[in-house]
Motif scaffolding. Sequence first.
Motif, PDB file in Angstrom:
ATOM      1  N   SER A 117       0.907  -0.951   0.007  1.00 16.12           N
ATOM      2  CA  SER A 117       0.269  -0.061   0.202  1.00 16.12           C
ATOM      3  C   SER A 117       0.823   1.169  -0.463  1.00 16.12           C
ATOM      4  N   LYS A 149       0.765   2.818  -6.861  1.00 20.72           N
ATOM      5  CA  LYS A 149       0.370   2.131  -7.700  1.00 20.72           C
ATOM      6  C   LYS A 149      -0.601   3.088  -8.698  1.00 20.72           C
ATOM      7  N   SER A 150      -1.179   3.229  -7.764  1.00 23.27           N
ATOM      8  CA  SER A 150      -2.648   4.147  -8.627  1.00 23.27           C
ATOM      9  C   SER A 150      -2.124   5.912  -9.381  1.00 23.27           C
ATOM     10  N   THR A 151      -0.653   5.973  -8.514  1.00 25.54           N
ATOM     11  CA  THR A 151      -0.334   7.197  -9.655  1.00 25.54           C
ATOM     12  C   THR A 151       0.649   6.693 -10.784  1.00 25.54           C
TER      13      THR A 151
HETATM   14  P1  ATP Z   1      -3.101   1.730  -2.209  1.00 25.89           P
HETATM   15  O1  ATP Z   1      -2.523   0.171  -2.541  1.00 25.89           O
HETATM   16  O2  ATP Z   1      -2.430   1.952  -0.878  1.00 25.89           O
HETATM   17  O3  ATP Z   1      -4.118   3.296  -2.987  1.00 25.89           O
HETATM   18  P2  ATP Z   1      -1.007   2.716  -4.048  1.00 25.89           P
HETATM   19  O4  ATP Z   1       0.093   2.149  -3.928  1.00 25.89           O
HETATM   20  O5  ATP Z   1      -1.755   2.581  -5.620  1.00 25.89           O
HETATM   21  O6  ATP Z   1      -1.475   2.668  -2.454  1.00 25.89           O
HETATM   22  P3  ATP Z   1      -0.914   5.624  -4.150  1.00 25.89           P
HETATM   23  O7  ATP Z   1      -2.045   5.508  -4.929  1.00 25.89           O
HETATM   24  O8  ATP Z   1      -0.009   6.175  -5.627  1.00 25.89           O
HETATM   25  O9  ATP Z   1      -0.008   3.871  -4.097  1.00 25.89           O
HETATM   26  O10 ATP Z   1      -0.602   6.672  -3.499  1.00 25.89           O
HETATM   27  C1  ATP Z   1       1.445   6.957  -3.451  1.00 25.89           C
HETATM   28  C2  ATP Z   1       1.822   8.046  -1.896  1.00 25.89           C
HETATM   29  O11 ATP Z   1       0.920   8.530  -2.619  1.00 25.89           O
HETATM   30  C3  ATP Z   1       0.819   7.852  -0.724  1.00 25.89           C
HETATM   31  O12 ATP Z   1       1.688   8.024   0.241  1.00 25.89           O
HETATM   32  C4  ATP Z   1      -0.370   8.519  -1.383  1.00 25.89           C
HETATM   33  O13 ATP Z   1      -0.902   9.060   0.067  1.00 25.89           O
HETATM   34  C5  ATP Z   1       0.173   9.521  -1.975  1.00 25.89           C
HETATM   35  N1  ATP Z   1      -0.847  10.600  -2.884  1.00 25.89           N
HETATM   36  C6  ATP Z   1      -1.125   9.585  -3.379  1.00 25.89           C
HETATM   37  N2  ATP Z   1      -2.489  10.780  -3.640  1.00 25.89           N
HETATM   38  C7  ATP Z   1      -1.665  12.247  -3.193  1.00 25.89           C
HETATM   39  C8  ATP Z   1      -2.431  13.223  -3.618  1.00 25.89           C
HETATM   40  N3  ATP Z   1      -2.884  14.242  -5.064  1.00 25.89           N
HETATM   41  N4  ATP Z   1      -2.015  14.542  -3.033  1.00 25.89           N
HETATM   42  C9  ATP Z   1      -0.653  13.801  -2.028  1.00 25.89           C
HETATM   43  N5  ATP Z   1      -0.293  12.745  -2.021  1.00 25.89           N
HETATM   44  C10 ATP Z   1      -1.053  12.050  -2.379  1.00 25.89           C
END
Ligand code: ATP
Length: 310
Positions: A90, A94-96
């Motif tokens: 987490s 990934k979503s980024t």
């Molecule tokens: P998960 O599996 O929990 O959904 P992920 O791997 O998809 O996580 P992301 O959503 O890409 O992770 O986020 C990566 C990091 O960037 C996290 O620490 C999140 O808190 C931070 N983050 C995401 N969106 C934003 C935003 N708009 N502004 C600031 N920080 C953000």
Amino acid sequence: VFQLSVPLNFLGSVYRELRQSLLDMETLFNLQKVNVSIKEKPDAKALVLPRGGEIKFENVNFGYYEDRPILRNLSLTIPAGKKVAVVGPSGCGKSTILRLLFRSYDAQSGRILIDDQDIRDVTLESLRKSIGVVPQDTPLFNDTVELNIRYGDLDAPAEKVYAAARQAHIHDKVESWPHGYQTKVGERGLMISGGEKQRLAVSRLILKDPPLLFFDEATSALDTHTEQALMANINDILRGKDKRTSVFVAHRLRTIYDADLIIVLKEGSVVEQGTHRELLENGGLYSQLWTAQERWGEDQQEAEDSPANG
Ligand code: ATP
């Protein structure tokens, strides 16, 4: 009659354009946190996909805040026409990756290429039209179920809408609602579950039929059985079409273990990649995550099967 038909046609096209812009807005909201400073170059060209949609990240660095890097020198290739999963702990970014691909944000350095075109050199419209997203949380419009699906393709005949709903395992459910496809949903309509929303989003995507498909934890709100049935269907849909590149961001590895390629991220970089079998043999992060989830899954199954819960 002739005189009347002209302005009506005109109104029709205005209406269609309005609807189209709503559609684009919707896709935007799907990926959320849209950055209005993203600009298109004056000489931007339409994105073309002569190779079927190969996605490449080259040394991409990105953070939402400058002092907090999220993607670190990230390089990866998502081959055209393949089903690729991006997994990892987490918060690893990934979503980024999906948000950057959609150009909700631009990378601070490095390049993102689709069929060798830097996504900063193509028109936003052509980029976003090529992408279909099933997000974690699907926004619904305060309108009928039918229209909510039809946002995927405003000109689709009703039969195609129903066929898409069938493929997304939501048709029977919709028929059971008070007014079937004419039931109003959204904030002011019938309250529906997260899983039902996700299946409406999948119906929408099937109808839109874009060359690049992104699923962001798209089945997370479903119970295990429905999730497996829907995933099997998504796989059928993907297999039935050539040249659909699909990227699945997933927590539950069971939903993606059959992907052509699994990319494992940790703290914004690729730590390993390969097929499920290769990654298990590696004995690295993926295999640890897999083992932990399998153990958890067995406990769940026992709990579900236990007479105390029956
Ligand atoms: P998960 O599996 O929990 O959904 P992920 O791997 O998809 O996580 P992301 O959503 O890409 O992770 O986020 C990566 C990091 O960037 C996290 O620490 C999140 O808190 C931070 N983050 C995401 N969106 C934003 C935003 N708009 N502004 C600031 N920080 C953000």
